[in-house]
Design a protein around this motif. Sequence first.
Motif, PDB file in Angstrom:
ATOM      1  N   PRO A 263       0.824  -1.211   0.000  1.00 32.43           N
ATOM      2  CA  PRO A 263       0.000   0.000   0.000  1.00 32.43           C
ATOM      3  C   PRO A 263       0.856   1.258   0.000  1.00 32.43           C
ATOM      4  N   ASP A 264       0.338   2.295  -0.618  1.00 41.39           N
ATOM      5  CA  ASP A 264       1.034   3.577  -0.681  1.00 41.39           C
ATOM      6  C   ASP A 264       1.033   4.206   0.711  1.00 41.39           C
ATOM      7  N   PRO A 265       2.195   4.434   1.316  1.00 42.88           N
ATOM      8  CA  PRO A 265       2.221   4.994   2.679  1.00 42.88           C
ATOM      9  C   PRO A 265       1.663   6.409   2.759  1.00 42.88           C
ATOM     10  N   ASP A 266       1.631   7.122   1.615  1.00 45.90           N
ATOM     11  CA  ASP A 266       1.109   8.497   1.627  1.00 45.90           C
ATOM     12  C   ASP A 266      -0.406   8.542   1.776  1.00 45.90           C
ATOM     13  N   ILE A 267      -1.088   7.447   1.464  1.00 45.92           N
ATOM     14  CA  ILE A 267      -2.548   7.446   1.555  1.00 45.92           C
ATOM     15  C   ILE A 267      -2.996   7.707   2.989  1.00 45.92           C
ATOM     16  N   ALA A 268      -2.299   7.119   3.951  1.00 48.38           N
ATOM     17  CA  ALA A 268      -2.656   7.338   5.356  1.00 48.38           C
ATOM     18  C   ALA A 268      -2.496   8.811   5.734  1.00 48.38           C
ATOM     19  N   LEU A 269      -1.451   9.465   5.204  1.00 49.63           N
ATOM     20  CA  LEU A 269      -1.228  10.886   5.480  1.00 49.63           C
ATOM     21  C   LEU A 269      -2.322  11.741   4.837  1.00 49.63           C
ATOM     22  N   ILE A 270      -2.723  11.353   3.611  1.00 46.69           N
ATOM     23  CA  ILE A 270      -3.806  12.076   2.927  1.00 46.69           C
ATOM     24  C   ILE A 270      -5.107  11.930   3.710  1.00 46.69           C
ATOM     25  N   ASN A 271      -5.402  10.702   4.150  1.00 47.14           N
ATOM     26  CA  ASN A 271      -6.636  10.463   4.903  1.00 47.14           C
ATOM     27  C   ASN A 271      -6.668  11.279   6.193  1.00 47.14           C
ATOM     28  N   LYS A 272      -5.520  11.350   6.861  1.00 45.49           N
ATOM     29  CA  LYS A 272      -5.456  12.106   8.106  1.00 45.49           C
ATOM     30  C   LYS A 272      -5.680  13.597   7.859  1.00 45.49           C
ATOM     31  N   ARG A 273      -5.071  14.125   6.798  1.00 43.29           N
ATOM     32  CA  ARG A 273      -5.211  15.543   6.483  1.00 43.29           C
ATOM     33  C   ARG A 273      -6.639  15.876   6.065  1.00 43.29           C
ATOM     34  N   LEU A 274      -7.238  15.046   5.203  1.00 47.08           N
ATOM     35  CA  LEU A 274      -8.562  15.349   4.662  1.00 47.08           C
ATOM     36  C   LEU A 274      -9.693  14.990   5.621  1.00 47.08           C
TER      37      LEU A 274
ATOM     38  N   ILE B 176       5.485  22.093 -18.232  1.00 45.13           N
ATOM     39  CA  ILE B 176       5.653  21.032 -19.226  1.00 45.13           C
ATOM     40  C   ILE B 176       6.040  19.766 -18.458  1.00 45.13           C
ATOM     41  N   TRP B 177       5.038  19.101 -17.920  1.00 44.47           N
ATOM     42  CA  TRP B 177       5.256  17.946 -17.061  1.00 44.47           C
ATOM     43  C   TRP B 177       4.575  16.707 -17.617  1.00 44.47           C
ATOM     44  N   ARG B 178       5.210  15.563 -17.386  1.00 47.77           N
ATOM     45  CA  ARG B 178       4.567  14.291 -17.663  1.00 47.77           C
ATOM     46  C   ARG B 178       3.652  13.922 -16.493  1.00 47.77           C
ATOM     47  N   GLY B 179       2.898  12.842 -16.709  1.00 44.09           N
ATOM     48  CA  GLY B 179       1.901  12.449 -15.718  1.00 44.09           C
ATOM     49  C   GLY B 179       2.450  12.187 -14.337  1.00 44.09           C
ATOM     50  N   ALA B 180       3.622  11.538 -14.225  1.00 42.01           N
ATOM     51  CA  ALA B 180       4.167  11.182 -12.913  1.00 42.01           C
ATOM     52  C   ALA B 180       4.427  12.412 -12.059  1.00 42.01           C
ATOM     53  N   LYS B 181       4.920  13.471 -12.674  1.00 42.06           N
ATOM     54  CA  LYS B 181       5.222  14.685 -11.915  1.00 42.06           C
ATOM     55  C   LYS B 181       3.938  15.407 -11.508  1.00 42.06           C
ATOM     56  N   LYS B 182       2.930  15.401 -12.383  1.00 40.43           N
ATOM     57  CA  LYS B 182       1.626  15.970 -12.028  1.00 40.43           C
ATOM     58  C   LYS B 182       1.030  15.225 -10.833  1.00 40.43           C
ATOM     59  N   ASN B 183       1.084  13.903 -10.900  1.00 40.53           N
ATOM     60  CA  ASN B 183       0.521  13.092  -9.826  1.00 40.53           C
ATOM     61  C   ASN B 183       1.226  13.357  -8.502  1.00 40.53           C
ATOM     62  N   GLY B 184       2.551  13.547  -8.570  1.00 42.47           N
ATOM     63  CA  GLY B 184       3.294  13.825  -7.355  1.00 42.47           C
ATOM     64  C   GLY B 184       2.877  15.134  -6.713  1.00 42.47           C
ATOM     65  N   LEU B 185       2.623  16.164  -7.537  1.00 40.21           N
ATOM     66  CA  LEU B 185       2.196  17.448  -6.991  1.00 40.21           C
ATOM     67  C   LEU B 185       0.796  17.344  -6.385  1.00 40.21           C
ATOM     68  N   ILE B 186      -0.106  16.634  -7.057  1.00 40.50           N
ATOM     69  CA  ILE B 186      -1.466  16.472  -6.536  1.00 40.50           C
ATOM     70  C   ILE B 186      -1.426  15.775  -5.183  1.00 40.50           C
ATOM     71  N   LYS B 187      -0.573  14.758  -5.079  1.00 41.15           N
ATOM     72  CA  LYS B 187      -0.438  14.047  -3.802  1.00 41.15           C
ATOM     73  C   LYS B 187       0.065  14.996  -2.719  1.00 41.15           C
ATOM     74  N   GLN B 188       1.024  15.849  -3.065  1.00 39.24           N
ATOM     75  CA  GLN B 188       1.529  16.816  -2.085  1.00 39.24           C
ATOM     76  C   GLN B 188       0.450  17.809  -1.668  1.00 39.24           C
ATOM     77  N   PHE B 189      -0.339  18.272  -2.616  1.00 37.86           N
ATOM     78  CA  PHE B 189      -1.427  19.189  -2.296  1.00 37.86           C
ATOM     79  C   PHE B 189      -2.388  18.553  -1.291  1.00 37.86           C
ATOM     80  N   LEU B 190      -2.681  17.270  -1.479  1.00 37.88           N
ATOM     81  CA  LEU B 190      -3.665  16.598  -0.632  1.00 37.88           C
ATOM     82  C   LEU B 190      -3.119  16.264   0.752  1.00 37.88           C
ATOM     83  N   LYS B 191      -1.832  15.939   0.843  1.00 37.69           N
ATOM     84  CA  LYS B 191      -1.310  15.502   2.139  1.00 37.69           C
ATOM     85  C   LYS B 191      -0.556  16.586   2.900  1.00 37.69           C
ATOM     86  N   ASP B 192      -0.094  17.632   2.199  1.00 30.63           N
ATOM     87  CA  ASP B 192       0.780  18.609   2.849  1.00 30.63           C
ATOM     88  C   ASP B 192       0.148  19.974   3.102  1.00 30.63           C
TER      89      ASP B 192
END
Length: 329
Positions: free
Chosen positions: A49-60, A153-169
Amino acid sequence: MAPSITKTQLSAPEPEHCPGPESENAGKGDACQGCPNQNVCESQLPQGPDPDIALINKRLSQIDHKLLVLSGKGGVGKSTFTSMLSWALAADEELEVGAMDLDICGPSLPRMLGAEGELIHQSNSGWSPVYVADNLGLMSISFMLPDPDSAIIWRGAKKNGLIKQFLKDVNWGDHLDYLVVDTPPGTSDEHLSVTTYMKEVGIDGALIVTTPQEVALLDVRKEIDFCRKANIRILGLVENMSGFVCPSCKGESQIFKPTTGGGKQLCQDLNIPYLGAVPLDPRIGRACDSGESFFDSYADSPAATAILDVVDGLRDQVELSLNKLNLDN
């Protein structure tokens, strides 16, 4: 956990900016796209499991209601409507509201909400959003750019990383009543990421924005199909730019002819709530360009009345959804 690999096991030389075969980003970085070693490196990553999901759940978990604003079609006024929805909710001083701009390649909410040129601050508790009112915070990639005209000018992986940061940080404070998420057109990386990362904590639903003409409804139907496949409840559809109301004579005329019945007919055909129609008013664009609340400046506009009616209908749908969830549990 899979054993780590060495450079001698790679099938080709490492590309420039390679994160390294033992990196946690191996096979997923921008430099990995198209690299012959990509599958080899990815196969060595630990599975689980993605360890960041728990951080996102806690924040949201501190946010009562999470709303997505979707369309599928560009140019229908989705970001404009997001800004007005945010202003309308924040007009209730008892509510704490947050707006998140996930249109990474074309962020426009900072301009529309009067926060252009601001910077975010980082602390031990996370990123602090920019507050455009005492009870309205905003987060956007625009606050991180060295130049407002810089292209993303970003590929999908970098976009996804920023979205994850927005949600958890992003630190929205102890409590938020509404988080309104503005998304780009289409059904691509940003939509998949935000729905995946927010799946466990729950999304109240989506507001679909369209204009009356069939060329817009074609893409909106795809967005509705996406919501159903992703199990996102559709709170309702609003038909934006539905006719033009002259500020002087108050006469109304159709700019975009609803050749197939417009948004109302679409809602009847697909059995989704119709929240109403908002007429075109050139003063909406003027308010967005200057970063002002349209309701404060032009409260007498028929468009202002129509938007507030849509917001009331949307909040009713959110409450219905919440009550249904409580009954099911």
